[in-house]
Design a protein around this motif. Structure first.
Motif, PDB file in Angstrom:
ATOM      1  N   LYS A   1     -10.729 -87.405  87.398  1.00 51.99           N
ATOM      2  CA  LYS A   1     -11.307 -88.265  88.582  1.00 51.99           C
ATOM      3  C   LYS A   1     -10.334 -89.640  88.633  1.00 51.99           C
ATOM      4  O   LYS A   1      -9.929 -89.876  89.739  1.00 51.99           O
ATOM      5  N   ALA A   2     -10.027 -90.342  87.569  1.00 53.78           N
ATOM      6  CA  ALA A   2      -9.371 -91.454  87.672  1.00 53.78           C
ATOM      7  C   ALA A   2      -8.046 -91.231  87.987  1.00 53.78           C
ATOM      8  O   ALA A   2      -7.315 -91.991  88.951  1.00 53.78           O
ATOM      9  N   THR A   3      -6.918 -90.104  87.543  1.00 51.59           N
ATOM     10  CA  THR A   3      -5.829 -89.832  88.085  1.00 51.59           C
ATOM     11  C   THR A   3      -5.690 -89.405  89.589  1.00 51.59           C
ATOM     12  O   THR A   3      -4.927 -89.753  90.214  1.00 51.59           O
ATOM     13  N   ARG A   4      -6.757 -88.772  90.047  1.00 51.43           N
ATOM     14  CA  ARG A   4      -6.800 -88.297  91.421  1.00 51.43           C
ATOM     15  C   ARG A   4      -7.168 -89.555  92.266  1.00 51.43           C
ATOM     16  O   ARG A   4      -6.337 -89.635  93.381  1.00 51.43           O
ATOM     17  N   GLN A   5      -7.935 -90.503  91.876  1.00 51.06           N
ATOM     18  CA  GLN A   5      -7.967 -91.678  92.639  1.00 51.06           C
ATOM     19  C   GLN A   5      -6.813 -92.437  92.788  1.00 51.06           C
ATOM     20  O   GLN A   5      -6.540 -93.108  93.759  1.00 51.06           O
ATOM     21  N   GLU A   6      -6.064 -92.605  91.733  1.00 46.76           N
ATOM     22  CA  GLU A   6      -4.876 -93.417  91.517  1.00 46.76           C
ATOM     23  C   GLU A   6      -3.892 -92.703  92.351  1.00 46.76           C
ATOM     24  O   GLU A   6      -3.362 -93.517  93.292  1.00 46.76           O
ATOM     25  N   ARG A   7      -3.768 -91.295  92.356  1.00 45.81           N
ATOM     26  CA  ARG A   7      -2.516 -90.688  93.285  1.00 45.81           C
ATOM     27  C   ARG A   7      -2.923 -90.806  94.498  1.00 45.81           C
ATOM     28  O   ARG A   7      -1.958 -91.099  95.449  1.00 45.81           O
ATOM     29  N   ALA A   8      -4.224 -90.601  94.988  1.00 46.01           N
ATOM     30  CA  ALA A   8      -4.484 -90.287  96.284  1.00 46.01           C
ATOM     31  C   ALA A   8      -4.472 -91.528  96.874  1.00 46.01           C
ATOM     32  O   ALA A   8      -3.856 -91.702  98.080  1.00 46.01           O
ATOM     33  N   GLY A   9      -4.946 -92.652  96.397  1.00 48.51           N
ATOM     34  CA  GLY A   9      -5.012 -93.891  96.853  1.00 48.51           C
ATOM     35  C   GLY A   9      -3.677 -94.533  97.148  1.00 48.51           C
ATOM     36  O   GLY A   9      -3.281 -95.048  98.253  1.00 48.51           O
ATOM     37  N   ALA A  10      -2.711 -94.088  96.216  1.00 46.65           N
ATOM     38  CA  ALA A  10      -1.238 -94.526  96.482  1.00 46.65           C
ATOM     39  C   ALA A  10      -0.775 -93.825  97.623  1.00 46.65           C
ATOM     40  O   ALA A  10      -0.112 -94.518  98.609  1.00 46.65           O
ATOM     41  N   MET A  11      -0.906 -92.715  97.876  1.00 48.96           N
ATOM     42  CA  MET A  11      -0.197 -91.876  99.039  1.00 48.96           C
ATOM     43  C   MET A  11      -1.134 -92.367 100.331  1.00 48.96           C
ATOM     44  O   MET A  11      -0.591 -92.386 101.350  1.00 48.96           O
ATOM     45  N   ALA A  12      -2.377 -92.582 100.269  1.00 47.80           N
ATOM     46  CA  ALA A  12      -3.224 -92.888 101.374  1.00 47.80           C
ATOM     47  C   ALA A  12      -2.772 -94.317 101.797  1.00 47.80           C
ATOM     48  O   ALA A  12      -2.690 -94.467 102.935  1.00 47.80           O
TER      49      ALA A  12
ATOM     50  N   GLY B   1      -7.937 -79.201  88.444  1.00 48.94           N
ATOM     51  CA  GLY B   1      -8.358 -79.839  87.254  1.00 48.94           C
ATOM     52  C   GLY B   1      -7.595 -81.251  86.945  1.00 48.94           C
ATOM     53  O   GLY B   1      -7.534 -81.824  85.758  1.00 48.94           O
ATOM     54  N   VAL B   2      -7.372 -81.961  88.103  1.00 55.18           N
ATOM     55  CA  VAL B   2      -6.899 -83.419  88.092  1.00 55.18           C
ATOM     56  C   VAL B   2      -8.410 -84.232  87.841  1.00 55.18           C
ATOM     57  O   VAL B   2      -9.257 -84.208  88.734  1.00 55.18           O
TER      58      VAL B   2
END
Length: 243
Positions: free
Chosen positions: A107-118, A104-105
């Motif tokens: 869209k905006a939050t997942r993109q921010e978190r995943a982008g930073a880790m990637a 339940g994450v």
């Protein structure tokens, strides 16, 4: 935050994979889980994460029983297996979306978190590429990103460094330290004792299904003066420490 009480796993053939394993990992701790091949590390991890139901005993994640309160427990941990070769028909971004949807994450939050880790792992420009084209190490990085996208309190990692290049392994170790510094818990299995010695607060050693050591890294080194962790491991699991 991670609690095991008498975890025992007996297969239908009568083989005992784990026997009466008990330990507790508190807030702010990084614990290394070491043992020879086939000693029972993965069996214990699968019981902790609810993949396998223990024959006896129980496990808790952040206060929730993994069997009787499975949904609440599973919301609170990330599990990274030792096999990153799953759903490879998806792109990296699609796989992250799949996992983020489960938790339940938005869209905006997942993109921010995943982008930073990637970016930290050096695959920011590969997320729209099919995972079939990824190397083993790239798939491992993607599994880590997806597993952590919901920012759980507890990380349970099965041989997480396998296949990672030195820069990515360094970043993951740094991320573990940052996570623990925020009052969270990390348990990871490893065959690399030098990493455990430098990174961990606590060390668990399992041999032939039984826990043979559960204590701090400083404690085990003090109890075995003059030996490093690798030498202590060999002594505890084989009894034959040769120069």
């Amino acid at each position: 935050m991670i609690k095991a009480e008498g975890l025992t796993l007996v297969y239908g053939s009568g083989t005992v994979a784990a026997r009466d394993v008990s330990f507790e990992i508190g807030k702010g701790e990084i614990a290394g889980f070491a043992g020879p091949n086939g000693a029972g590390k993965t069996s214990v991890i699968k019981m902790l994460t609810g993949i396998m139901k223990p024959t006896e005993g129980r496990a808790e994640i952040a206060g929730y029983d993994i069997v009787t309160d499975a949904m609440e427990a599973k919301r609170r941990f990330a599990y990274i297996s030792d096999n990153p070769d799953i759903l490879v028909q998806l792109t990296g971004a699609e796989y992250i979306d799949f996992i983020a949807d489960i938790y339940g994450v938005d869209k905006a939050t997942r993109q921010e978190r995943a982008g930073a880790m990637a970016k930290r792992f050096g695959i920011g420009d590969k997320l729209n590429t099919s995972m079939r084209e990824y190397s083993h190490g790239m798939r491992q990085k993607l599994m880590i990103i997806a597993a952590l996208v919901h920012e759980p309190e507890v990380w349970i990692l099965d041989e997480p460094m396998t296949g990672l290049d030195p820069a990515a392994a360094y970043e993951l170790k740094l991320m573990m330290k940052e996570h623990a510094a925020r009052g969270n818990s990390v348990l990871f299995s490893t065959h690399v004792l030098e990493v455990a010695e430098k990174l961990c607060d606590r060390i668990l050693i399992i041999d032939r299904g039984s826990l043979v050591y559960n204590g701090t890294v400083d404690g085990i080194l003090e109890e075995n003066e003059g030996l490093d962790l690798e030498q202590i491991f060999v002594k505890m699991t084989s009894g034959d420490l040769r120069e």
